[in-house]
Design an enzyme around this catalytic site. Sequence first.
Site, PDB file in Angstrom:
ATOM      1  N   ASP A  34       0.640  -1.234   0.049  1.00 32.80           N
ATOM      2  CA  ASP A  34       0.053  -0.056   0.065  1.00 32.80           C
ATOM      3  C   ASP A  34       0.927   1.242   0.194  1.00 32.80           C
ATOM      4  N   ALA A  83      -5.906  -1.910  -4.720  1.00 26.50           N
ATOM      5  CA  ALA A  83      -5.221  -0.432  -4.726  1.00 26.50           C
ATOM      6  C   ALA A  83      -5.881   0.407  -5.783  1.00 26.50           C
ATOM      7  N   THR A 101      -3.175   6.005 -11.074  1.00 27.36           N
ATOM      8  CA  THR A 101      -3.374   4.700 -10.144  1.00 27.36           C
ATOM      9  C   THR A 101      -4.026   3.569 -10.656  1.00 27.36           C
ATOM     10  N   THR A 131     -15.596  -2.929  -9.975  1.00 28.18           N
ATOM     11  CA  THR A 131     -16.970  -2.014  -9.413  1.00 28.18           C
ATOM     12  C   THR A 131     -18.101  -2.205 -10.396  1.00 28.18           C
ATOM     13  N   ASP A 132     -19.203  -2.016  -9.793  1.00 34.13           N
ATOM     14  CA  ASP A 132     -20.543  -2.396 -10.630  1.00 34.13           C
ATOM     15  C   ASP A 132     -20.371  -0.806 -11.525  1.00 34.13           C
ATOM     16  N   GLU A 133     -19.840  -0.014 -11.198  1.00 33.05           N
ATOM     17  CA  GLU A 133     -19.865   1.417 -11.856  1.00 33.05           C
ATOM     18  C   GLU A 133     -19.468   1.469 -13.245  1.00 33.05           C
ATOM     19  N   TYR A 157     -14.026   8.092 -12.500  1.00 33.58           N
ATOM     20  CA  TYR A 157     -13.604   7.000 -11.743  1.00 33.58           C
ATOM     21  C   TYR A 157     -14.064   5.900 -12.498  1.00 33.58           C
ATOM     22  N   SER A 160     -11.869   4.945 -15.435  1.00 38.65           N
ATOM     23  CA  SER A 160     -10.560   4.470 -15.275  1.00 38.65           C
ATOM     24  C   SER A 160     -10.536   2.822 -14.771  1.00 38.65           C
ATOM     25  N   LYS A 161     -11.930   2.547 -13.845  1.00 36.93           N
ATOM     26  CA  LYS A 161     -11.690   1.288 -13.368  1.00 36.93           C
ATOM     27  C   LYS A 161     -12.378   0.261 -14.702  1.00 36.93           C
ATOM     28  N   ASN A 186     -21.934  -1.344  -3.721  1.00 40.45           N
ATOM     29  CA  ASN A 186     -21.333  -0.257  -2.739  1.00 40.45           C
ATOM     30  C   ASN A 186     -21.276  -1.157  -1.642  1.00 40.45           C
ATOM     31  N   LYS A 196     -17.309   9.207   2.302  1.00 44.43           N
ATOM     32  CA  LYS A 196     -18.339   8.086   1.485  1.00 44.43           C
ATOM     33  C   LYS A 196     -19.586   8.241   2.089  1.00 44.43           C
ATOM     34  N   LEU A 197     -20.811   8.100   1.578  1.00 41.54           N
ATOM     35  CA  LEU A 197     -22.015   8.453   2.283  1.00 41.54           C
ATOM     36  C   LEU A 197     -22.448   8.071   3.629  1.00 41.54           C
ATOM     37  N   TYR A 214     -27.247  14.755  -1.961  1.00 41.66           N
ATOM     38  CA  TYR A 214     -27.038  15.381  -3.208  1.00 41.66           C
ATOM     39  C   TYR A 214     -28.360  15.225  -4.011  1.00 41.66           C
TER      40      TYR A 214
HETATM   41  P1  NAD Z   1     -10.021   2.911  -0.359  1.00 46.79           P
HETATM   42  O1  NAD Z   1      -9.792   4.239  -1.226  1.00 46.79           O
HETATM   43  O2  NAD Z   1     -10.810   2.896   1.121  1.00 46.79           O
HETATM   44  O3  NAD Z   1      -8.509   2.218  -0.273  1.00 46.79           O
HETATM   45  C1  NAD Z   1      -7.566   2.323  -1.347  1.00 46.79           C
HETATM   46  C2  NAD Z   1      -6.272   1.769  -0.790  1.00 46.79           C
HETATM   47  O4  NAD Z   1      -5.364   1.926  -2.096  1.00 46.79           O
HETATM   48  C3  NAD Z   1      -5.706   2.768   0.028  1.00 46.79           C
HETATM   49  O5  NAD Z   1      -5.264   2.245   1.129  1.00 46.79           O
HETATM   50  C4  NAD Z   1      -4.507   3.652  -0.657  1.00 46.79           C
HETATM   51  O6  NAD Z   1      -3.658   3.999   0.107  1.00 46.79           O
HETATM   52  C5  NAD Z   1      -4.273   2.510  -1.623  1.00 46.79           C
HETATM   53  N1  NAD Z   1      -3.536   3.294  -2.851  1.00 46.79           N
HETATM   54  C6  NAD Z   1      -3.936   4.278  -3.629  1.00 46.79           C
HETATM   55  N2  NAD Z   1      -3.266   4.298  -4.705  1.00 46.79           N
HETATM   56  C7  NAD Z   1      -2.198   3.866  -4.299  1.00 46.79           C
HETATM   57  C8  NAD Z   1      -0.948   3.529  -5.271  1.00 46.79           C
HETATM   58  N3  NAD Z   1      -0.643   4.282  -6.130  1.00 46.79           N
HETATM   59  N4  NAD Z   1      -0.332   2.330  -4.729  1.00 46.79           N
HETATM   60  C9  NAD Z   1      -0.499   1.589  -3.586  1.00 46.79           C
HETATM   61  N5  NAD Z   1      -1.668   1.801  -3.132  1.00 46.79           N
HETATM   62  C10 NAD Z   1      -2.434   2.886  -3.270  1.00 46.79           C
HETATM   63  O7  NAD Z   1     -10.912   1.899  -1.499  1.00 46.79           O
HETATM   64  P2  NAD Z   1     -11.704   0.811  -1.145  1.00 46.79           P
HETATM   65  O8  NAD Z   1     -13.293   1.676  -1.157  1.00 46.79           O
HETATM   66  O9  NAD Z   1     -11.363   0.104   0.098  1.00 46.79           O
HETATM   67  O10 NAD Z   1     -11.800   0.185  -2.530  1.00 46.79           O
HETATM   68  C11 NAD Z   1     -11.010  -0.989  -2.733  1.00 46.79           C
HETATM   69  C12 NAD Z   1     -11.005  -1.343  -4.315  1.00 46.79           C
HETATM   70  O11 NAD Z   1     -12.613  -1.789  -4.168  1.00 46.79           O
HETATM   71  C13 NAD Z   1     -11.008  -0.305  -5.311  1.00 46.79           C
HETATM   72  O12 NAD Z   1     -10.288  -0.847  -6.568  1.00 46.79           O
HETATM   73  C14 NAD Z   1     -12.292  -0.092  -5.653  1.00 46.79           C
HETATM   74  O13 NAD Z   1     -12.572   0.337  -6.922  1.00 46.79           O
HETATM   75  C15 NAD Z   1     -13.086  -1.372  -5.557  1.00 46.79           C
HETATM   76  N6  NAD Z   1     -14.485  -1.334  -5.050  1.00 46.79           N
HETATM   77  C16 NAD Z   1     -14.874  -0.559  -3.809  1.00 46.79           C
HETATM   78  C17 NAD Z   1     -16.267  -0.453  -3.488  1.00 46.79           C
HETATM   79  C18 NAD Z   1     -16.691   0.270  -2.473  1.00 46.79           C
HETATM   80  O14 NAD Z   1     -17.922   0.518  -2.164  1.00 46.79           O
HETATM   81  N7  NAD Z   1     -15.785   0.993  -1.664  1.00 46.79           N
HETATM   82  C19 NAD Z   1     -17.096  -1.222  -4.255  1.00 46.79           C
HETATM   83  C20 NAD Z   1     -16.740  -2.020  -5.522  1.00 46.79           C
HETATM   84  C21 NAD Z   1     -15.640  -2.122  -5.722  1.00 46.79           C
HETATM   85  O1  DAU Z   2     -20.912   1.022  -6.590  1.00 46.24           O
HETATM   86  C1  DAU Z   2     -19.493   0.877  -6.095  1.00 46.24           C
HETATM   87  C2  DAU Z   2     -18.795   2.213  -5.841  1.00 46.24           C
HETATM   88  O2  DAU Z   2     -19.442   2.784  -4.831  1.00 46.24           O
HETATM   89  C3  DAU Z   2     -17.423   2.034  -5.624  1.00 46.24           C
HETATM   90  O3  DAU Z   2     -16.839   1.594  -7.021  1.00 46.24           O
HETATM   91  C4  DAU Z   2     -16.828   3.426  -5.400  1.00 46.24           C
HETATM   92  O4  DAU Z   2     -15.507   3.085  -5.046  1.00 46.24           O
HETATM   93  C5  DAU Z   2     -17.426   3.530  -3.944  1.00 46.24           C
HETATM   94  O5  DAU Z   2     -17.044   4.954  -3.572  1.00 46.24           O
HETATM   95  C6  DAU Z   2     -19.000   3.837  -4.219  1.00 46.24           C
HETATM   96  O6  DAU Z   2     -19.196   4.816  -5.146  1.00 46.24           O
HETATM   97  P1  DAU Z   2     -20.413   5.961  -4.857  1.00 46.24           P
HETATM   98  O7  DAU Z   2     -20.307   7.243  -5.608  1.00 46.24           O
HETATM   99  O8  DAU Z   2     -21.891   5.062  -5.198  1.00 46.24           O
HETATM  100  O9  DAU Z   2     -20.522   6.186  -3.414  1.00 46.24           O
HETATM  101  P2  DAU Z   2     -20.608   7.368  -2.322  1.00 46.24           P
HETATM  102  O10 DAU Z   2     -20.391   6.879  -0.844  1.00 46.24           O
HETATM  103  O11 DAU Z   2     -19.696   8.379  -2.611  1.00 46.24           O
HETATM  104  O12 DAU Z   2     -22.113   7.815  -2.901  1.00 46.24           O
HETATM  105  C7  DAU Z   2     -23.101   7.035  -2.452  1.00 46.24           C
HETATM  106  C8  DAU Z   2     -24.289   7.674  -3.083  1.00 46.24           C
HETATM  107  O13 DAU Z   2     -24.603   8.867  -1.939  1.00 46.24           O
HETATM  108  C9  DAU Z   2     -24.285   8.568  -4.296  1.00 46.24           C
HETATM  109  O14 DAU Z   2     -25.373   8.464  -4.873  1.00 46.24           O
HETATM  110  C10 DAU Z   2     -23.690   9.877  -3.962  1.00 46.24           C
HETATM  111  C11 DAU Z   2     -24.631  10.013  -2.562  1.00 46.24           C
HETATM  112  N1  DAU Z   2     -23.926  11.210  -1.983  1.00 46.24           N
HETATM  113  C12 DAU Z   2     -22.663  10.844  -1.200  1.00 46.24           C
HETATM  114  C13 DAU Z   2     -21.989  11.731  -0.413  1.00 46.24           C
HETATM  115  C14 DAU Z   2     -20.460  11.432  -0.258  1.00 46.24           C
HETATM  116  C15 DAU Z   2     -24.591  12.032  -1.145  1.00 46.24           C
HETATM  117  O15 DAU Z   2     -25.975  12.268  -1.499  1.00 46.24           O
HETATM  118  N2  DAU Z   2     -23.893  13.072  -0.228  1.00 46.24           N
HETATM  119  C16 DAU Z   2     -22.847  12.752   0.134  1.00 46.24           C
HETATM  120  O16 DAU Z   2     -22.208  13.512   0.854  1.00 46.24           O
END
Ligand code: NAD
Ligand code: DAU
Length: 351
Positions: A34, A83, A101, A131-133, A157, A160-161, A186, A196-197, A214
Amino acid sequence: MKKIVITGGAGFIGSHVVRLFVQKYPDYQIFNLDALTYAGNMANNEDIAHLPNYHFIKADITDEAHIDALFTEYQFDSVIHLAAESHVDRSISDPLAFVKTNVIGTVNLLQAAKKHWAGHWEGKRFYHISTDEVYGELHNPEEFFLETTPYDPRSPYSASKASSDHFVRAFHETYGLPTVITNCSNNYGPNHFPEKLIPLMIHNILNNKPLPVYGKGENVRDWLYVVDHARAIDTVFHHGKTGDTYNIGGFNEWKNIDLVHLLCEIMDKKLGRTEGTSKQLITYVTDRAGHDLRYAIDAHKIMNELGWEPSLQFAEGLEKTVDWYLSNEKWLKDVTSGAYQQYYQNMYQGR
Ligand code: NAD
Ligand code: DAU
């Protein structure tokens, strides 16, 4: 003995994956690689850091020479790649960081695996977490994202994924690299960064700050408890078909505003506040640019083919999550004050 490098293991989902693998497979060597960006937090792995099969490597996946040297030094036989830059709002203000990244970093890892495994694919696995996005947004309530749904990323985002997913498939098709991909909905749960939300709302309710919703709060997300995602990753890592893709989701759709209302109700009870107190903090703000309307995963493939299913109902998961934040106020304070970024320096001082 397996030698698995898990990238992004100090982040939200990665930390749960690392914990599960370190505890469940004591005969595997687990390397948490990391860069410790703003989203990486060593406190997330504090409880398992003493275990003999846990190793931390501070490295940036975009650093070609360093990644190559680490493959030489540790002879990883598997990569579980989490990552990433993960926050959609940040991708809107700084898309290039996401290209660096998520795209270049992923290709860099693919190159290293291809070079070091050199066609000896037996026992090797490159598992890419996505991700599903990448599938875009849904409008028809009857529709779900399937593994066959065409890619239609709409934010920097998700673009890029999607690009990184295509590179992973390209390395499988072109060079035979043994890859597998999952696309998850999510996640929520402990260690979720309060941008995040769900964690943002919990943090703001605790601190009597406005709850920014939002647009009209009509957007729909499909929520899965993070430990269930980690369990799915364990299942796919061990049993997923090489070259294949699996969708992961909780069949648990919520409109943002309904979810925020539910959180307000749970928090009022937990904090002993009069019913309705936290809802008064709700503030409708300008919508996210290009805000995807609805995500909903059809997770039947992983359920039918690999036998995974979510273990936790949403009400239970959300309550567990709120309880975790309430009993880990120091974690939350350190993250919001920036103190957590000192953690690594203090922990590794003198080594
Ligand atoms: P996060 O932002 O909490 O964590 C990302 C981690 O990656 C951090 O520890 C950061 O330090 C590390 N990182 C970032 N850039 C880096 C680099 N250049 N080299 C090495 N390490 C680096 O992310 P998360 O929410 O835990 O998501 C993890 C993975 O799962 C991501 O690939 C994301 O796209 C995917 N994902 C997330 C969600 C979600 O709801 N959070 C859902 C589906 C998929
Ligand atoms: O669907 C998977 C994805 O879910 C992951 O790939 C992403 O890494 C992860 O961040 C997440 O993306 P979202 O954009 O869906 O998550 P977020 O928590 O940012 O937002 C969830 C929903 O809430 C979205 O519709 C935007 C809304 N929102 C978010 C924030 C931060 C608000 O209404 N207010 C807020 O302050």
